[in-house]
Every structure is written in structure tokens, then in C-alpha cells.
Scaffold this motif. Structure first.
Motif, short mmCIF file in Angstrom:
data_model
loop_
_atom_site.label_atom_id
_atom_site.label_comp_id
_atom_site.label_asym_id
_atom_site.label_seq_id
_atom_site.Cartn_x
_atom_site.Cartn_y
_atom_site.Cartn_z
N GLN A 45 51.56 -27.20 54.06
CA GLN A 45 51.82 -28.60 53.75
C GLN A 45 50.59 -29.21 53.08
O GLN A 45 49.46 -28.92 53.47
CB GLN A 45 52.15 -29.38 55.02
N PRO A 46 50.79 -30.05 52.08
CA PRO A 46 49.64 -30.70 51.41
C PRO A 46 49.11 -31.86 52.23
O PRO A 46 49.86 -32.51 52.97
CB PRO A 46 50.23 -31.17 50.09
N GLN A 47 47.84 -32.14 52.07
CA GLN A 47 47.25 -33.36 52.62
C GLN A 47 47.42 -34.44 51.56
O GLN A 47 46.67 -34.51 50.60
CB GLN A 47 45.78 -33.15 52.95
N GLY A 48 48.41 -35.26 51.72
CA GLY A 48 48.77 -36.22 50.68
C GLY A 48 49.91 -35.63 49.86
O GLY A 48 50.99 -35.40 50.37
N GLU A 49 49.67 -35.35 48.60
CA GLU A 49 50.68 -34.73 47.75
C GLU A 49 50.06 -33.65 46.89
O GLU A 49 48.84 -33.64 46.65
CB GLU A 49 51.38 -35.77 46.87
N ALA A 50 50.90 -32.74 46.42
CA ALA A 50 50.48 -31.68 45.51
C ALA A 50 51.19 -31.90 44.18
O ALA A 50 52.33 -31.48 43.99
CB ALA A 50 50.82 -30.31 46.10
N ALA A 51 50.51 -32.59 43.26
CA ALA A 51 51.11 -32.96 41.98
C ALA A 51 50.91 -31.86 40.95
O ALA A 51 49.87 -31.21 40.90
CB ALA A 51 50.52 -34.27 41.47
N LYS A 52 51.92 -31.65 40.13
CA LYS A 52 51.84 -30.66 39.07
C LYS A 52 50.66 -30.96 38.14
O LYS A 52 50.45 -32.11 37.75
CB LYS A 52 53.13 -30.65 38.25
N GLY A 53 49.89 -29.91 37.82
CA GLY A 53 48.76 -30.08 36.92
C GLY A 53 47.51 -30.61 37.57
O GLY A 53 46.49 -30.75 36.90
N GLY A 54 47.56 -30.87 38.88
CA GLY A 54 46.39 -31.44 39.56
C GLY A 54 45.83 -30.49 40.61
O GLY A 54 46.09 -29.28 40.60
N TYR A 55 45.02 -31.04 41.49
CA TYR A 55 44.41 -30.29 42.58
C TYR A 55 44.89 -30.87 43.90
O TYR A 55 45.22 -32.06 43.98
CB TYR A 55 42.89 -30.35 42.50
N ALA A 56 44.93 -30.04 44.93
CA ALA A 56 45.41 -30.50 46.23
C ALA A 56 44.74 -29.70 47.34
O ALA A 56 44.37 -28.53 47.15
CB ALA A 56 46.92 -30.36 46.33
N THR A 57 44.58 -30.35 48.48
CA THR A 57 44.14 -29.66 49.69
C THR A 57 45.37 -29.45 50.57
O THR A 57 46.10 -30.41 50.86
CB THR A 57 43.09 -30.48 50.45
N VAL A 58 45.59 -28.22 50.96
CA VAL A 58 46.77 -27.89 51.76
C VAL A 58 46.34 -27.27 53.09
O VAL A 58 45.23 -26.75 53.22
CB VAL A 58 47.70 -26.91 51.00
N ALA A 183 58.51 -16.99 53.61
CA ALA A 183 57.13 -17.17 53.17
C ALA A 183 56.81 -18.66 53.11
O ALA A 183 57.71 -19.48 52.91
CB ALA A 183 56.93 -16.53 51.80
N PRO A 184 55.55 -19.04 53.28
CA PRO A 184 55.17 -20.45 53.11
C PRO A 184 55.45 -20.91 51.69
O PRO A 184 55.11 -20.21 50.73
CB PRO A 184 53.67 -20.45 53.43
N VAL A 185 56.05 -22.09 51.55
CA VAL A 185 56.41 -22.63 50.24
C VAL A 185 55.79 -24.01 50.09
O VAL A 185 55.99 -24.89 50.93
CB VAL A 185 57.94 -22.72 50.07
N LEU A 186 55.04 -24.20 49.01
CA LEU A 186 54.42 -25.49 48.70
C LEU A 186 55.24 -26.18 47.63
O LEU A 186 55.34 -25.70 46.50
CB LEU A 186 52.98 -25.29 48.21
N GLU A 187 55.84 -27.32 47.98
CA GLU A 187 56.63 -28.09 47.02
C GLU A 187 55.68 -28.94 46.17
O GLU A 187 54.79 -29.62 46.69
CB GLU A 187 57.63 -28.99 47.75
N LEU A 188 55.89 -28.91 44.85
CA LEU A 188 55.04 -29.66 43.92
C LEU A 188 55.74 -30.95 43.50
O LEU A 188 56.94 -30.94 43.16
CB LEU A 188 54.72 -28.81 42.70
#
Length: 254
Positions: A45-58, A183-188
Motif C-alpha cells: 500500500q502507498p503512503q499517500g498515493e502512487a501517481a503515474k510518472g512520479g515517486y512514492a513510498t510504499v 502477489a502484492p499489487v500496487l494500484e497507480l
């Protein structure tokens, strides 16, 4: 109503209530069992959101699903179809982290330079700590740059217990079917630029309608005054009606 009929009605109501209670208990137990099974696998799961083309902490969340063993190792494989130029695990007390890299078949462009290798796997090994029965642990990782042409990222995970058992959470999601070992899945989410455009549009719309709102304020004030007068009249009429009802009741009683 006879006493016998009253007893029969009472017995019927008691039986219906007992059946309803039993059905409710069974349904609640089924929900708990199903939710427990669905939530037992390794997830991300992302901390906040995981936007396409950006960076994220998960956060990779690892629950211990064994009653007689503890989790001592976690291996997360990075998606090969969408290599990530930056993978930075956050230190977790009591766990040793190892980062493995591999050559890329096609170099990546990142901040004006070519990336010829990328992280292929991150491994956490217990070093003074472990995930015991009835517990879970989160492993934070910074990821980027997230792909712009994908809606999700699939990470394959291996969970190792101290009794040498290895659980492979590697099955990709399929439409209309729930994998046994998902498997773990990260939604963007949508790119950040799109959100900015929507916010800008909303601001412009608000500014464009401001003039109309000001011009309508005068007529709105007049309408409010009329509404207040009508409300007072309604209250007075209601009070008169209540008083009339009280007097009528007294006359009847007398």
C-alpha cells in the motif's frame, strides 16, 4: 384472546427469533473467515498515493499466518516489465536488508542520464527480530519513477518461516478470479499533472461564477427577508392552533 393462543404466539415468536439469531451468527462467522483468508497474504500500500510518472513510498505488509512458526525472511522481486530506476528501502529495526541489481535489456532515461541496471530484488532477513504468530510487520520502500503507461505494478513475494517453510505469493491477479497465492499489487493513480489541471479548472470555474453569485446576492437578501416573515407568521399560526386544541380539550373534559 385465549391463554392457549397467547402461548402459541409466544412460542412461534421465540422460535423465529432463535432462527434469526442463528442465521446472523453463521453469516458473521462466514464473513470473518473469508475476510481473514483474504487479508492473510503479503500486500503493498502507498503512503499517500502512487501517481503515474512520479515517486512514492510504499509499505509491504507481511502478516504471520502460522500458529507454530515465525516469519524470518521476506523477498520482494521488482517488476521486470516496468523497471524502476530508484528503489530505496527504509531500515527496519531487527532486520537486515539486501538490495540486488541486474542489467537491463533496454536502458532507462532518468533525469537526463541513462540507467543500465536496476534493482531486481529487495530481501529482508531477521537480525534479532522476527514476525511471530498473530503479528505483522511493515517494510517501507521508496519507488520511482513509476511508469506512465501502466495502471498497476505486480511484485512477487517469498515469505520464509523459521521452520524452513517458504510461501510463494507470486500469482498475478486475474479478472473474475481470486488467486490462491496472490502477489502484492500496487494500484497507480492518475498523473499528478492531471490533478493539477483539475484543480486549476475548478479554480477558474469558481472565479467565473463569482460575478454571478455577487449579482444574485441582492435578490437573495430580499428572498431571505420574505422567508423570515413567513416563518414568523407560521409560528404564530401554529401557536394559535395549539392553544385552540388545549381549550377544546378542556371543554370536552368538563
Amino acid at each position: 384472546m385465549s391463554a392457549t393462543r397467547v402461548q402459541n404466539v409466544s412460542r412461534t415468536s421465540s422460535r423465529a427469533a432463535a432462527r434469526a439469531t442463528a442465521v446472523t451468527a453463521i453469516a458473521a462467522s462466514a464473513v470473518l473467515l473469508l475476510s481473514g483468508t483474504a487479508a492473510a497474504h503479503v500486500s503493498v500500500q502507498p503512503q499517500g498515493e502512487a501517481a503515474k510518472g512520479g515517486y512514492a513510498t510504499v509499505n509491504f505488509k507481511v502478516p504471520n499466518e502460522r500458529d507454530d512458526a515465525s516469519t524470518v525472511k521476506l523477498e520482494i522481486s521488482m517488476p521486470t516489465e516496468h523497471p524502476l530506476s530508484s528503489v530505496l528501502p527504509q531500515p527496519v529495526p531487527g532486520w537486515k536488508v539486501t538490495v540486488s541489481k541486474s542489467k537491463l535489456a533496454k536502458p532507462l532515461e532518468s533525469h537526463g542520464r541513462q540507467i543500465t541496471e536496476a534493482v531486481s530484488k529487495v530481501t529482508w532477513t531477521a537480525d534479532g527480530s522476527k514476525i511471530g504468530p498473530g503479528q505483522f510487520q511493515q517494510f517501507p520502500v521508496s519507488l520511482g519513477q513509476l511508469p506512465e503507461n501502466a495502471d498497476q505494478l505486480v511484485f512477487k513475494a517469498l515469505q520464509t518461516y523459521d521452520n524452513k517453510e517458504v510461501v510463494r505469493w507470486i500469482e498475478a491477479p486475474q479478472e473474475g478470479a481470486e488467486p490462491e497465492s496472490p502477489a502484492p499489487v500496487l494500484e497507480l493513480s492518475a498523473p499528478a499533472d492531471d490533478h493539477h489541471a483539475e484543480d486549476t479548472k475548478g479554480t477558474k470555474d469558481a472565479q467565473g461564477s463569482a460575478h454571478g453569485e455577487k449579482s444574485a446576492s441582492a435578490s437573495s437578501d430580499g428572498s431571505d427577508s420574505t422567508a423570515r416573515i413567513l416563518a414568523v407568521v407560521g409560528i404564530l399560526v401554529g401557536a394559535v392552533g395549539v392553544a385552540f386544541g388545549v381549550l377544546a380539550g378542556r371543554r370536552r373534559s368538563s
